[in-house]
Design an enzyme around this catalytic site. Structure first.
Site, PDB file in Angstrom:
ATOM      1  N   THR A 245       2.009  -0.566  -0.040  1.00 51.70           N
ATOM      2  CA  THR A 245       2.710  -1.205  -1.159  1.00 51.70           C
ATOM      3  C   THR A 245       1.738  -1.476  -2.301  1.00 51.70           C
ATOM      4  O   THR A 245       2.154  -1.589  -3.448  1.00 51.70           O
ATOM      5  CB  THR A 245       3.371  -2.523  -0.736  1.00 51.70           C
TER       6      THR A 245
ATOM      7  N   LYS B 251      -8.217   4.194   6.273  1.00 51.27           N
ATOM      8  CA  LYS B 251      -8.100   3.941   4.833  1.00 51.27           C
ATOM      9  C   LYS B 251      -9.199   4.668   4.057  1.00 51.27           C
ATOM     10  O   LYS B 251      -9.112   4.821   2.844  1.00 51.27           O
ATOM     11  CB  LYS B 251      -8.192   2.440   4.556  1.00 51.27           C
TER      12      LYS B 251
ATOM     13  N   LYS C  83      -7.587  -3.052   0.125  1.00 50.35           N
ATOM     14  CA  LYS C  83      -6.697  -2.942   1.289  1.00 50.35           C
ATOM     15  C   LYS C  83      -7.510  -3.319   2.521  1.00 50.35           C
ATOM     16  O   LYS C  83      -8.721  -3.511   2.429  1.00 50.35           O
ATOM     17  CB  LYS C  83      -6.128  -1.534   1.422  1.00 50.35           C
ATOM     18  N   ARG C  84      -6.858  -3.443   3.667  1.00 49.80           N
ATOM     19  CA  ARG C  84      -7.610  -3.738   4.888  1.00 49.80           C
ATOM     20  C   ARG C  84      -8.703  -2.705   5.106  1.00 49.80           C
ATOM     21  O   ARG C  84      -8.536  -1.537   4.770  1.00 49.80           O
ATOM     22  CB  ARG C  84      -6.674  -3.763   6.098  1.00 49.80           C
TER      23      ARG C  84
ATOM     24  N   LYS D 136       2.134  -1.373  -6.554  1.00 49.26           N
ATOM     25  CA  LYS D 136       1.771  -2.470  -7.455  1.00 49.26           C
ATOM     26  C   LYS D 136       0.836  -1.971  -8.559  1.00 49.26           C
ATOM     27  O   LYS D 136       0.994  -2.333  -9.736  1.00 49.26           O
ATOM     28  CB  LYS D 136       1.115  -3.594  -6.658  1.00 49.26           C
TER      29      LYS D 136
ATOM     30  N   HIS E 133       5.681   0.426  11.694  1.00 52.66           N
ATOM     31  CA  HIS E 133       4.730   0.346  10.586  1.00 52.66           C
ATOM     32  C   HIS E 133       3.475   1.184  10.783  1.00 52.66           C
ATOM     33  O   HIS E 133       2.618   1.182   9.900  1.00 52.66           O
ATOM     34  CB  HIS E 133       4.303  -1.110  10.359  1.00 52.66           C
TER      35      HIS E 133
END
Length: 890
Positions: free
Chosen positions: A725, A623, A617-618, A729, A426
């Site tokens: 993901t 990110k 998101k985290r 969405k 991952h």
């Protein structure tokens, strides 16, 4: 004629009374028995932002006159038929009556309450137990079916399952949502209020745990460590304790080598108590199982110390044993080598493997007799999928069981292990790849350390034969990393001990083959595969965005819910003005509802006509929430500089959680909130720009914000995001994506057309070239005036006047130690955001692009992902099998 009196609330339109002016029609009142067939009509349930009371006249005719009309009646067109479809299902009168009866029964007998003293939480539990009743028969029937058919079983091992709420998901999958809605309404209760009482099942933190929540393929058992969080404070109506399957788990001790074999002795024992949660399939009567493990101290745990002098120590010892499942470290992408974390990882693996072997040997449902004793057939009946490296200890533990307990030879045991296990990677970030100190293993799991050493010895023997004299290759591929502190590389253990290794997006799978695990790919290229992530459309469209699901069903029917590829049919409507208006209307309704939620919970009044620009998101450097922050500051400065200009209004929302020990991530959150404090209170800016940090971001909040989002921020540095993901969405729910060519964004651009996404920034090749050349952040700072202004404002205390140097660590990181090259993509990002603002001013063209994106979502269904896992990794053929319902005499 029929005169209908109805009430329109913020939630849904409801028919209150109907007065029939036709002599052939029976007058009725809501809550009474159903009207005659001549009076049946559709009642709109689509959610709306209006609140009004009104009258409506509708015509009807008697059954006799309808019959006389006969062939004169105009046949319904396909479009008319589709408009009659409701993805929520129909509420039968009998179903509603039964649900009301069972609701009152559970309130009385299960909760021991009546309506005089019951609280809303009691009503939620009564409803949850009522819905659960509809699961139990299917749950038992499913397990009977599996034992009768004896199919191969998949065990998806993950330390995290980020499931969210269960009630509404269950109602949707069992087609009970409308009936429950009607029943609660007739009982004088509000369904949405009851749903909001349920706590999120917070069994995880980030995308890894959420992905596990998407994957529910039959026949499958999902196993994890139970995290005692607020969601368990009042109990959990969905879980069932299984003390009869409690298993011992051993720690510490020493290893004895005798003539009879190897024994692990003088261990400390903790009991693993399983809790089962039903996971229903979508209207197929199949209910699978998520099994959670809770740590319990043995009954005789230090009983000798239960005297006046030793009582406190005995209680402390018991608590230490049960701490294993009390709190799960919520960091799935920032590794901390803690003994408790390793205990948790072994605890779930050891309990699960004992459970797997027991089930494999059992003859039939509920049997305690062992009839299948030849473990050589285990890979034919069992597949174990390791969700990242957290359950990697399954490999040495299964070897220990087969060699030490079942007395198989090493060679035979190893063959079984490799054919049974498969590994999903991952992340490619070095700090997230688990490496455990050998000394910690020696103390906690001494027998497993011996097994890992032997696996490594045989592995290196093979490397030596294939690459004689290549010492550096042996060092790179060893399971044991030498250095000041010897460590075990768990990713290497997973690769060596599995028959298949997969990434979770095509670009990610290529990266692990070409860089991170290149040596292993060169050794066993046939092991490596790609399985692009997917999401379940049942939760992420039908459940969380019923308005859009309905609009789609009106055009192409309901089959897309099971076959998401059918969304391609929407391309036929991309120029249909009515469809464009319907899609835009649903989006605006979702935005108004979420704006009301924000005003209630965050005390910020926002413009629902503004663009909802969302990054959830985290919180992590890769990110690049910091890139988003720099855009916010730049936009803020531009508005202040030219306040009379026609700006596209934006409400920018950022949400996510930081790992507890990740200081930089916590400072990023502080920066976001500090920027919001200044921007949101600046009268010059007004409603043209708002900044909100979404606190406690979780599945339930995602189900609210994703349907309301206009723009989805997927802006990680190319080559760092495995897949994502959330991006899928947002795409499915009608948000456009601004992002880099990273993770699943690449495949999203292929499916929807790159022209229908806002793509910016460096590609993977550009990042690699910059790594070789060297990244000089200061040169960008000196060259780009708006970037320099934004950074100077942060460093000078503009956003933290009480603590001017509050963000000095972030400034230092961005200027001198930024591995993720925020400044390198700044200019292109700002220009791309300008294109976003320009297109948003043209609602029709914006919505047409939205339709292209929704139509391109078919590939990103978890149904497709699981089918590929089944065929290409687990050696199974997926089926759309629907088993008989419990009340079916067959």
């Amino acid at each position: 004629m029929v005169l209908e009196f109805y009430f329109v609330s913020a939630n849904r339109k409801r028919l209150l009374f109907s007065f029939c002016l036709d002599s052939a029609c029976v007058t009725y009142k809501r809550g009474c028995s159903a009207p005659s067939a001549a009076c049946v009509r559709s009642v709109e349930t689509r959610k709306t932002s209006e609140c009004a009371v009104g009258w409506r006249l509708t015509s009807t005719r008697s059954k006799k006159s309808a019959d006389n009309a006969g062939n004169m009646a105009k046949p319904l067109t396909d479009q008319d038929k589709r408009k009659q479809i409701s993805v929520r299902g129909l509420a039968g009168v009998e179903n509603v009556a039964d649900l009301k009866t069972n609701f009152n029964r559970h309130l009385h007998f299960t909760l021991v309450k009546d309506r005089n003293v019951a609280t809303k939480r009691d009503y939620y539990f009564a409803l949850a137990n009522t819905v659960r009743d509809h699961l139990v028969g299917r749950w038992i029937r499913t397990q009977q079916h599996y034992y009768e058919k004896d199919p191969k079983r998949v065990y998806y091992l993950s330390l995290e399952f980020y499931m969210g709420r269960t009630l509404q998901n269950t109602m949707v999958n069992l087609a009970l949502e409308n009936a429950c809605d009607e029943a609660t309404y007739q009982l004088g209760l509000d369904m949405e209020e009851l749903q909001d009482i349920e706590e999120d099942a917070g069994l995880g933190n980030g995308g890894l745990g959420r992905l596990a929540g998407e994957f529910m393929p039959p026949p499958v058992w999902l196993l994890t460590v139970e995290e005692a969080d607020d969601w368990l404070r009042y109990g959990n109506p969905w879980e069932k304790a299984r003390p009869e399957y409690m298993r011992p788990v051993h720690f510490y001790g020493r290893v004895e080598h005798t003539a009879e074999g190897v024994k692990w002795v003088d261990t400390q024992v903790v009991l693993a108590l399983p809790y089962d949660t039903p996971v229903p399939g979508y209207r197929n009567n199949i209910v699978n199982t998520m099994r959670l493990w809770s740590a319990k101290a043995p009954c005789d745990f230090n009983l000798k110390d239960f005297n006046v002098g030793g009582y406190i120590q005995a209680v402390l010892d018991r608590n230490l044993a049960e701490n294993i499942s009390r709190v799960l470290y919520p960091n799935d992408n920032f590794f901390e080598g803690k003994e408790l974390r390793l205990k948790q990882e072994y605890f779930v693996v050891a309990a699960t493997l004992q459970d797997i072997i027991r089930r494999f040997k059992a003859s039939k449902f509920g049997s305690t007799e062992f009839v299948r004793l030849d473990l050589s057939t285990l890979p034919d009946k069992v597949a174990i999928q390791l969700n990242d490296t957290h359950p990697a200890l399954a490999i040495p533990e299964l070897m220990r069981i087969l060699v030490d307990i079942e007395k198989l030879s090493w060679e035979k045991a190893w063959d079984i292990v490799v054919r049974t296990c498969a590994y999903t990677n991952h992340t490619v970030l070095p700090e997230a790849l688990e490496r455990w100190p050998v000394d910690l293993f020696q103390n906690l799991l001494p027998r497993h350390l011996e097994i890992i050493y032997e696996i490594n010895r045989r592995h290196l023997e093979r490397i030596t034969k294939l690459y004689p004299g290549d010492v550096d290759r042996m060092r790179r591929m060893s399971l044991i990393e030498e250095g000041d502190v010897k460590k075990i590389n768990m990713a290497h253990l997973c690769i060596v001990g599995s028959h298949a290794v997969n990434g979770v997006a095509r670009i990610h799978s290529e990266i692990i083959k070409n860089t991170v695990f290149k040596d292993f790919y060169d050794l066993d290229p046939e092991k490596f595969q790609n399985k692009t992530n997917g999401i379940t459309p049942r939760r992420w469209l039908v459940m969380c965005n019923p308005g859009l699901a309905e609009v789609i069903a009106e055009r192409i029917g309901e089959d897309y819910i099971r076959d998401l590829d059918q969304l391609k049919k929407l391309l036929d409507f991309v120029d249909d003005d009515v469809f464009i208006q319907d899609v835009a209307k649903v989006k605006q309704e979702n935005k108004m509802k979420f704006a009301a939620y924000l005003e209630e919970h965050y005390k910020v009044k926002i413009n629902p006509r503004s663009m909802f620009d969302v990054q959830v998101k985290r919180i992590h450097e890769y990110k690049r929430q910091l890139l988003n922050c720099l855009h916010i500051i730049t936009l803020y400065n531009r508005i202040r500089k030219e306040p009379s200009k026609s700006w596209t209004p934006r409400t920018i929302m950022i949400g996510g959680k930081a790992a507890p020990g990740y200081h930089t991530a916590k400072m990023i959150i502080k920066l976001i909130t500090s920027i919001g404090d200044i921007v949101n209170n600046d009268p010059v800016v007004g409603e043209r720009l708002k900044v909100i940090f979404l606190e406690n971001y979780r599945v339930t909040l995602a189900e609210k914000v994703i349907p309301a989002a206009d723009l989805s921020e997927q802006i990680s540095t190319a080559g760092t995001e495995a897949s994502g993901t959330g991006n899928m969405k947002f795409m499915l729910n009608g948000a456009l994506t601004i992002g880099t060519m990273d993770g699943a964004n690449v495949e999203m651009a292929e499916e929807a057309g790159e022209e229908n996404l806002f793509i910016f920034g460096m590609r993977v090749d550009d990042v690699e070239a910059m790594d070789k050349k060297g990244y000089d952040a200061v040169s960008y700072y000196n060259r780009i005036p708006e970037l320099k202004q934004a950074m100077d404002q942060i460093s000078g205390g503009f956003f933290s006047p009480a603590q001017p140097d509050l963000f000095k660590d972030l400034i230092n990181m961005l200027m001198h130690h930024d591995r993720f090259k925020v400044f390198a993509d700044y200019e292109d990002y700002i220009k791309c955001q300008e294109k976003v603002s320009a297109l948003y001013k043209n609602p029709k063209e914006w919505t047409k692009m939205v339709i292209h994106n929704i139509a391109g979502c078919g590939k990103f269904s978890s149904d497709r992902t699981i089918s590929q896992y089944a065929r290409e990794i687990w050696g199974m053929e997926p089926t759309l099998e629907k088993i008989a319902a419990p009340d079916d005499p067959r």
